[in-house]
Design a protein around this motif. Structure first.
Motif, mmCIF file in Angstrom:
data_model
loop_
_atom_site.group_PDB
_atom_site.id
_atom_site.type_symbol
_atom_site.label_atom_id
_atom_site.label_comp_id
_atom_site.label_asym_id
_atom_site.label_seq_id
_atom_site.Cartn_x
_atom_site.Cartn_y
_atom_site.Cartn_z
ATOM 1 N N SER A 58 4.911 106.819 49.442
ATOM 2 C CA SER A 58 3.531 106.321 49.328
ATOM 3 C C SER A 58 2.612 107.453 48.866
ATOM 4 N N ALA A 59 2.938 108.698 49.306
ATOM 5 C CA ALA A 59 2.116 109.836 48.856
ATOM 6 C C ALA A 59 2.332 110.107 47.360
ATOM 7 N N LEU A 60 3.556 109.979 46.905
ATOM 8 C CA LEU A 60 3.845 110.269 45.487
ATOM 9 C C LEU A 60 3.342 109.175 44.555
ATOM 10 N N THR A 61 3.462 107.914 45.016
ATOM 11 C CA THR A 61 3.118 106.801 44.107
ATOM 12 C C THR A 61 1.697 106.297 44.323
ATOM 13 N N ARG A 62 1.104 106.670 45.451
ATOM 14 C CA ARG A 62 -0.227 106.183 45.857
ATOM 15 C C ARG A 62 -0.249 104.659 45.901
ATOM 16 N N ARG A 63 0.874 104.086 46.335
ATOM 17 C CA ARG A 63 0.988 102.637 46.499
ATOM 18 C C ARG A 63 1.776 102.383 47.782
ATOM 19 N N PRO A 64 1.619 101.181 48.382
ATOM 20 C CA PRO A 64 2.374 100.912 49.606
ATOM 21 C C PRO A 64 3.878 100.888 49.342
ATOM 22 N N VAL A 65 4.656 101.281 50.344
ATOM 23 C CA VAL A 65 6.122 101.232 50.222
ATOM 24 C C VAL A 65 6.610 99.968 50.915
ATOM 25 N N HIS A 66 7.550 99.283 50.302
ATOM 26 C CA HIS A 66 7.976 97.968 50.791
ATOM 27 C C HIS A 66 9.317 98.062 51.508
ATOM 28 N N GLY A 67 9.538 97.124 52.448
ATOM 29 C CA GLY A 67 10.788 97.147 53.198
ATOM 30 C C GLY A 67 11.145 95.783 53.705
ATOM 31 N N ASN A 68 10.763 95.519 54.945
ATOM 32 C CA ASN A 68 11.113 94.245 55.568
ATOM 33 C C ASN A 68 10.388 93.082 54.862
ATOM 34 N N PRO A 69 11.137 92.160 54.258
ATOM 35 C CA PRO A 69 10.497 91.125 53.439
ATOM 36 C C PRO A 69 9.714 90.102 54.260
ATOM 37 N N ILE A 70 10.041 89.976 55.533
ATOM 38 C CA ILE A 70 9.385 88.928 56.329
ATOM 39 C C ILE A 70 8.264 89.515 57.187
ATOM 40 N N ALA A 71 8.588 90.581 57.954
ATOM 41 C CA ALA A 71 7.588 91.151 58.856
ATOM 42 C C ALA A 71 6.363 91.657 58.102
ATOM 43 N N ASN A 72 6.570 92.201 56.893
ATOM 44 C CA ASN A 72 5.452 92.808 56.151
ATOM 45 C C ASN A 72 4.842 91.881 55.107
ATOM 46 N N TRP A 73 5.198 90.627 55.116
ATOM 47 C CA TRP A 73 4.692 89.692 54.099
ATOM 48 C C TRP A 73 3.197 89.466 54.314
ATOM 49 N N THR A 74 2.424 89.576 53.255
ATOM 50 C CA THR A 74 0.999 89.248 53.345
ATOM 51 C C THR A 74 0.646 88.348 52.167
ATOM 52 N N VAL A 75 -0.435 87.604 52.328
ATOM 53 C CA VAL A 75 -0.868 86.721 51.245
ATOM 54 C C VAL A 75 -1.181 87.551 49.994
ATOM 55 N N GLU A 76 -1.841 88.718 50.215
ATOM 56 C CA GLU A 76 -2.267 89.536 49.078
ATOM 57 C C GLU A 76 -1.064 90.088 48.308
ATOM 58 N N LEU A 77 -0.096 90.614 49.075
ATOM 59 C CA LEU A 77 1.032 91.260 48.387
ATOM 60 C C LEU A 77 2.094 90.246 47.954
ATOM 61 N N ALA A 78 2.177 89.120 48.677
ATOM 62 C CA ALA A 78 3.125 88.040 48.380
ATOM 63 C C ALA A 78 4.559 88.544 48.180
ATOM 64 N N GLY A 79 4.869 89.674 48.796
ATOM 65 C CA GLY A 79 6.237 90.200 48.891
ATOM 66 C C GLY A 79 7.041 90.161 47.610
ATOM 67 N N HIS A 80 8.223 89.568 47.709
ATOM 68 C CA HIS A 80 9.180 89.654 46.595
ATOM 69 C C HIS A 80 8.683 88.971 45.333
ATOM 70 N N VAL A 81 7.793 87.962 45.483
ATOM 71 C CA VAL A 81 7.324 87.224 44.299
ATOM 72 C C VAL A 81 6.473 88.154 43.422
ATOM 73 N N THR A 82 5.591 88.925 44.054
ATOM 74 C CA THR A 82 4.758 89.876 43.300
ATOM 75 C C THR A 82 5.631 90.978 42.710
ATOM 76 N N LEU A 83 6.528 91.506 43.531
ATOM 77 C CA LEU A 83 7.370 92.603 43.040
ATOM 78 C C LEU A 83 8.253 92.143 41.881
ATOM 79 N N ALA A 84 8.669 90.883 41.919
ATOM 80 C CA ALA A 84 9.566 90.368 40.867
ATOM 81 C C ALA A 84 8.880 90.313 39.504
ATOM 82 N N ALA A 85 7.552 90.403 39.472
ATOM 83 C CA ALA A 85 6.829 90.368 38.187
ATOM 84 C C ALA A 85 6.829 91.730 37.489
ATOM 85 N N ALA A 86 7.539 92.703 38.046
ATOM 86 C CA ALA A 86 7.585 94.052 37.448
ATOM 87 C C ALA A 86 8.246 94.001 36.071
#
Ligand SMILES: Cc1cc2nc3c(=O)[nH]c(=O)nc-3n(C[C@H](O)[C@H](O)[C@H](O)COP(=O)(O)O)c2cc1C
Length: 414
Positions: A58-86
């Protein structure tokens, strides 16, 4: 960085780090990509978290680091769906366990879910013990991933963390980043365009151990080659002697003398749209080359070396559809000399700069002179930045010509 000319600044990748002892090297990969302007979203597997902390990424990328797909799911980040748009999913290091999971299409962790949900290219850089790497199970999983279009980088051979030697070392950061850049550029505006770039100086031999050379480092030519790859071009580099590492995903032809360089470029420009002569080609070579090392005792009063002219590569190479870009490193009358060169050698673009300040330096202060138009005076900048600006202008030349050819074709249809 001149962001408008950096195609990587618009790219977003997922970097998945999995539970290999090589996980610490992923920090270097993340940092290098961020410095190039890429937005990097890191997924750390549970295994990887035993080896390296999310804070590093997170310090190197200045972005949140992702892990647990369920516990850390938020409406804003939308987990794997948002990441899949990379634009690309890079797994480095990729463990045997993760390769198996990806090959089987398991979705029991965030990376598995993203890998299934995305349509972006998948690039994996495996790292593991020699035996794990060569096990038929691992090789079958890799085979399946390759069949589905995944790109596999490495692994290399050498010393492994166990102390043993063998296959399974994570590829070097330079290789992982080089392949990633080439994949990100694939659909760029120069996709399908062949570009030939010359780089470095030349060595003109006096005898088997001595030569006449110049201070060229090769940096400008290699930066141009990389900038062309970032825009999707198929790049051939014809390089004189240089200690710098060559760009990945380019065809590399090594030469020593000006005559060799001419010969290799003549071959390389077959089917090419662009030739960029960034090499500092020696204007002269010794008229005579001694077969044996010339002895000091042979001429106590000194040695006179007669020099004869080398061929002029840019002037010699004439192909009607080839866009030629030259460099004019001058010590006086910069613009006038550069414009004369442009006309004499039928170039479309010439990059004029101060020879003393530029050759061998990381920086350059250049003036771009196109066939039509006023000289464009650029501020001093790093050669990697200048390369991006030059390739931006070259892309305009290529696309303008494509446009006018289409117009001509349409006229013929009337
Ligand atoms: C000290 C240590 C080093 C390891 N290094 C590797 C490795 O380099 N490559 C590998 O495939 N597995 C390695 N493993 C095993 C993985 O951590 C394990 O298979 C884990 O389940 C991988 O899960 P992940 O791929 O989801 O991170 C190592 C385990 C330990 C304890």
């Amino acid at each position: 960085m001149v962001d408008s000319t950096n195609p990587l600044a618009a790219k977003r990748i997922v970097l998945a780090v999995t539970g290999s002892i090589a996980a610490y090297k992923a920090a270097d990969v993340a940092s290098t990509l961020v410095q190039l302007g890429v937005a990097v979203d890191v997924i750390l597997s549970e295994g990887a978290r035993q080896f390296i902390q999310p804070l590093t990424f997170s310090a190197l990328t200045r972005r949140p680091v992702h892990g647990n797909p369920i516990a850390n799911w938020t409406v804003e980040l939308a987990g794997h769906v948002t990441l899949a748009a990379a634009d690309l999913v890079l797994v480095a290091p990729a463990t045997a366990q993760t390769l198996a999971r990806l090959s089987l299409g398991l979705a029991d962790d965030l990376l598995g879910m993203v890998a299934l949900a995305t349509s972006a290219p998948l690039v994996v850089a495996p790292a593991m013990e020699h035996g794990m790497w060569h096990h038929p199970a691992t090789q079958e999983h890799l085979h399946r991933l390759r069949e589905r279009g995944a790109v596999v980088i490495g692994p290399g051979a050498g010393r492994l963390a166990s102390g043993a030697s063998g296959d399974g070392r994570l590829a070097a950061t330079g290789e992982i980043v080089g392949v990633t850049r080439a994949m990100l550029g694939r659909a760029g505006p120069l996709a399908g365009t062949k570009v030939v770039v010359s780089a470095g100086g030349t060595h003109e031999p006096i005898d088997p151990v001595r030569f006449i050379g110049n201070r060229s480092s090769g940096l400008m030519g290699l930066a141009l080659a990389q900038a062309a790859i970032d825009l999707g071009a198929m790049v051939t580099v014809v390089a004189g002697p240089t200690h710098l590492s060559m760009p990945h995903a380019a065809e590399i032809i090594r030469v020593e003398t000006a005559e060799e360089m001419l010969l290799k470029i003549q071959g390389a420009v077959e089917g090419a749209r662009v030739l960029i002569m960034a090499a500092a080609v020696g204007d002269f070579r010794p008229a005579q080359r001694f077969e044996q090392k010339y002895k000091k005792a042979n001429s106590t009063s000194g040695l006179t070396v007669e020099l004869i002219q080398n061929p002029d590569i840019l002037a010699t190479i004439q192909a009607p559809s080839l866009i030629k870009v030259g460099f004019a490193a001058e010590t006086e009358h910069l613009v006038a000399n550069a414009r004369a060169k442009l006309e004499r050698k039928s170039l479309q673009l010439v990059v004029a700069n101060d020879a003393a300040m530029t050759i061998g330096s990381d920086e350059s202060k250049a003036i771009l002179i196109a066939l039509d138009g006023e000289p464009e005076v650029l501020p001093a900048m790093r050669k990697t930045e200048l390369a991006a600006v030059i390739m931006d202008r070259v892309t305009e030349l290529v696309t303008n010509e494509r446009g006018s050819r289409t117009a001509m074709w349409l006229d013929h249809q009337d």
